[in-house]
Write an enzyme that holds these catalytic residues in place. Structure first.
Site, PDB file in Angstrom:
ATOM      1  N   SER A 144       0.844  -1.190   0.000  1.00 49.43           N
ATOM      2  CA  SER A 144       0.000   0.000   0.000  1.00 49.43           C
ATOM      3  C   SER A 144       0.885   1.246   0.000  1.00 49.43           C
ATOM      4  O   SER A 144       1.727   1.398  -0.875  1.00 49.43           O
ATOM      5  CB  SER A 144      -0.967  -0.027   1.190  1.00 49.43           C
ATOM      6  OG  SER A 144      -1.967   0.942   1.050  1.00 49.43           O
ATOM      7  N   GLU A 250      -1.530  -2.885  -8.339  1.00 48.17           N
ATOM      8  CA  GLU A 250      -2.808  -3.160  -7.677  1.00 48.17           C
ATOM      9  C   GLU A 250      -3.306  -1.861  -7.084  1.00 48.17           C
ATOM     10  O   GLU A 250      -2.568  -0.886  -6.993  1.00 48.17           O
ATOM     11  CB  GLU A 250      -2.641  -4.239  -6.591  1.00 48.17           C
ATOM     12  CG  GLU A 250      -1.686  -3.864  -5.450  1.00 48.17           C
ATOM     13  CD  GLU A 250      -2.349  -3.104  -4.304  1.00 48.17           C
ATOM     14  OE1 GLU A 250      -3.579  -3.229  -4.121  1.00 48.17           O
ATOM     15  OE2 GLU A 250      -1.634  -2.375  -3.599  1.00 48.17           O
ATOM     16  N   HIS A 320      -4.726  -5.336  -1.795  1.00 50.58           N
ATOM     17  CA  HIS A 320      -5.543  -5.037  -0.622  1.00 50.58           C
ATOM     18  C   HIS A 320      -6.635  -6.084  -0.432  1.00 50.58           C
ATOM     19  O   HIS A 320      -7.830  -5.779  -0.385  1.00 50.58           O
ATOM     20  CB  HIS A 320      -6.156  -3.644  -0.750  1.00 50.58           C
ATOM     21  CG  HIS A 320      -5.176  -2.531  -0.568  1.00 50.58           C
ATOM     22  ND1 HIS A 320      -4.244  -2.187  -1.532  1.00 50.58           N
ATOM     23  CD2 HIS A 320      -4.977  -1.679   0.471  1.00 50.58           C
ATOM     24  CE1 HIS A 320      -3.526  -1.160  -1.100  1.00 50.58           C
ATOM     25  NE2 HIS A 320      -3.949  -0.830   0.111  1.00 50.58           N
TER      26      HIS A 320
END
Length: 350
Positions: A144, A250, A320
């Site tokens: 992230s 992603e 995630h």
């Protein structure tokens, strides 16, 4: 489902001068070195330093992460910097950078696991002591917002870093198995395993669909992570050169038009079109839109990526989502977009 965009409750607002102080950054930063640095692999009994370089982590979540690490045979360690709140950050920029720098400098720390993501890593990149990291290489793990640290540190120092879980997302058995397989393994080759779809409760969700975008195979150095954070590096000293790289992407809770916009920005840039391969993880929450006429996530990916002619596929088990495998950034890998095989081709730890 994990959300990079989930904000902590803030009960008071500070003036801009109080909340966001002016900080003098070092004038000179070392440039990217050509030599690759491999961190030492983890062994049971090693000490793992926990840091929060972005958002704060709740005490109960931190306690659970430490419990899981202990059950794995490791010794968790953290400073007081990890448990505070400074607005939506865990601490000031200077304190968060200091915690990272000191974890690398501390000879008693064998690896560094980011406790959570959120936002904040882009603010401390000019405060990182890259010479210190080069002199004291060790495992750095997260995803992230941590995408910024993983790619930036690799580019500046040559240290192989690890896109994998953060402390708050350690509870999934598949994730833990894949983490240990990579960071405790001194082999020179490894096939990264996709999770068995039967093990996914939400497998009928179209965001979990696996499909080839462009057929073909390629080899190159692995880089990437969160699409949002990769875009945030554009125009900075830490912008990624995608030439001949296997690019892993992603994101989470970004509407299709936002994914379109970010991919378009990459495509219009100088090097993304020169990537060797493109590997999409599961983009959780990215197939929904308030606009009933919206394109789907799949339609956006096919429209933006297929014309590049680069071997690409969607649906690998990272991102995630609970099933988040670990891969080393800075390591040579092979990629087969037709069968969705991602295989490491050289040593990634000592």
């Amino acid at each position: 489902m994990f959300s990079r965009r989930s904000f902590l409750n803030i009960t008071a607002l500070f003036s801009a001068s109080t909340l966001l102080p002016n900080i003098a950054y070092p004038e000179k930063q070392p440039s990217l070195v050509n030599s690759k640095i491999l961190p030492k692999r983890l062994r049971k009994g090693d000490t793992i330093g926990l840091i929060a370089p972005g958002y704060a982590i709740q005490n109960e979540t931190l306690k659970e992460a430490k419990s899981i690490l202990k059950a794995m045979g490791f010794i968790p360690f953290h400073t007081d910097s990890i448990v505070g709140n400074f607005g939506y950050f865990s601490n000031t920029d200077a304190e968060r950078a200091k915690d990272l720098n000191e974890m690398f400098a501390n000879p008693k720390i064998d690896a560094i696991l980011c406790a959570r993501g959120g936002y904040g890593c882009t603010r401390i990149m000019q405060m990182i002591d890259y010479e210190n990291i080069r002199a004291n290489p060790k495992l750095l793990i997260g995803f992230s917002d941590i995408t910024v640290l993983l790619n930036g540190i690799y580019q500046k120092t040559g240290l192989v870093t690890f896109h994998g879980p953060v402390g708050s997302t350690l509870e999934n058995p598949y994730t833990l198995k894949q983490l240990k397989k990579v960071v405790m393994n001194s082999k020179s080759d490894l096939l990264i395993e996709n999770v068995d779809m039967e093990a996914i409760e939400d497998k009928k969700n179209p965001e979990y669909e696996r499909y080839t975008i462009t057929s073909g195979s390629a080899s190159g150095i692995l880089i990437g992570g969160s699409l949002t954070l990769i875009n945030a590096l554009i125009g900075t000293p830490h912008e990624i050169d995608f030439t001949d790289k296997i690019v892993c992407l992603e994101d989470v809770e970004e509407a299709p038009y936002r994914i379109d916009r970010m991919l378009t920005q990459l495509i219009e840039g100088p090097t993304f079109k020169n990537a060797a391969g493109i590997v999409f993880g599961v983009c959780a929450g990215c197939n929904s839109s308030s606009n009933p006429k919206s394109f789907t996530l799949k339609e956006v990916l096919l429209d933006r990526i297929a014309p590049l002619g680069i071997p690409a596929a969607y649906g690998m088990s990272f991102g995630h989502v609970p099933e988040n495998f670990t891969f080393p950034i800075g390591t040579k890998a092979s990629w087969d977009a037709d069968v969705m095989n991602l295989e490491l081709q050289e040593k990634w730890v000592q």
